[in-house]
Design a protein around this motif. Sequence first.
Motif, mmCIF file in Angstrom:
data_model
loop_
_atom_site.group_PDB
_atom_site.id
_atom_site.type_symbol
_atom_site.label_atom_id
_atom_site.label_comp_id
_atom_site.label_asym_id
_atom_site.label_seq_id
_atom_site.Cartn_x
_atom_site.Cartn_y
_atom_site.Cartn_z
ATOM 1 N N ALA A 58 0.830 -1.202 0.000
ATOM 2 C CA ALA A 58 0.000 0.000 0.000
ATOM 3 C C ALA A 58 0.866 1.255 0.000
ATOM 4 O O ALA A 58 0.559 2.229 -0.696
ATOM 5 C CB ALA A 58 -0.921 -0.006 1.209
ATOM 6 N N SER A 59 1.952 1.231 0.755
ATOM 7 C CA SER A 59 2.847 2.385 0.801
ATOM 8 C C SER A 59 3.514 2.623 -0.545
ATOM 9 O O SER A 59 3.678 3.760 -0.977
ATOM 10 C CB SER A 59 3.918 2.191 1.874
ATOM 11 N N ALA A 60 3.894 1.542 -1.209
ATOM 12 C CA ALA A 60 4.545 1.672 -2.509
ATOM 13 C C ALA A 60 3.606 2.244 -3.560
ATOM 14 O O ALA A 60 4.025 2.983 -4.452
ATOM 15 C CB ALA A 60 5.073 0.315 -2.962
ATOM 16 N N VAL A 61 2.327 1.954 -3.438
ATOM 17 C CA VAL A 61 1.351 2.442 -4.412
ATOM 18 C C VAL A 61 0.934 3.876 -4.097
ATOM 19 O O VAL A 61 0.876 4.726 -4.986
ATOM 20 C CB VAL A 61 0.108 1.518 -4.434
ATOM 21 N N ILE A 79 7.485 8.626 1.782
ATOM 22 C CA ILE A 79 7.049 9.980 2.115
ATOM 23 C C ILE A 79 5.549 10.033 1.897
ATOM 24 O O ILE A 79 5.069 9.777 0.783
ATOM 25 C CB ILE A 79 7.755 11.028 1.233
ATOM 26 N N ASP A 80 4.788 10.360 2.932
ATOM 27 C CA ASP A 80 3.336 10.403 2.794
ATOM 28 C C ASP A 80 2.861 11.747 2.255
ATOM 29 O O ASP A 80 3.665 12.631 1.940
ATOM 30 C CB ASP A 80 2.652 10.029 4.112
ATOM 31 N N LYS A 81 1.542 11.917 2.178
ATOM 32 C CA LYS A 81 0.966 13.136 1.584
ATOM 33 C C LYS A 81 1.269 14.386 2.396
ATOM 34 O O LYS A 81 1.199 15.488 1.884
ATOM 35 C CB LYS A 81 -0.543 12.970 1.428
#
Length: 107
Positions: A58-61, A79-81
């Motif tokens: 999920a993180s990679a997508v 790095i998140d939103k």
Amino acid sequence: MKNVFKVALLAAGLFVAADTHAQVAEKAGRGIDKGAKAVGKGAKAVGRKTSEIASKGASAVVDKKYDAKVGPGGQTIYIDKNSAYYYVNKKGHRIYVREAELKNKPM
């Protein structure tokens, strides 16, 4: 006299058989407990690995991968939103880190 002796012998035999059966049942109960404990540990390990893989996928997508840096233990950094840096641990949880804690990726 023979009947009294037969009854006493039968009662002693039943007493010994009942005691032996109780010991066997107790040992079997311990074996079942050990087996259940082993199954529980295996299920927990499989669940954690599944959670880790799902979280990393999920993180990679969804989030951006930071290619130039790695985490304190060499983990892949995302790095998140909100521009926060994190990595996914073995339990599948996001562990947020500060930019100062990141290390340069070895070449």
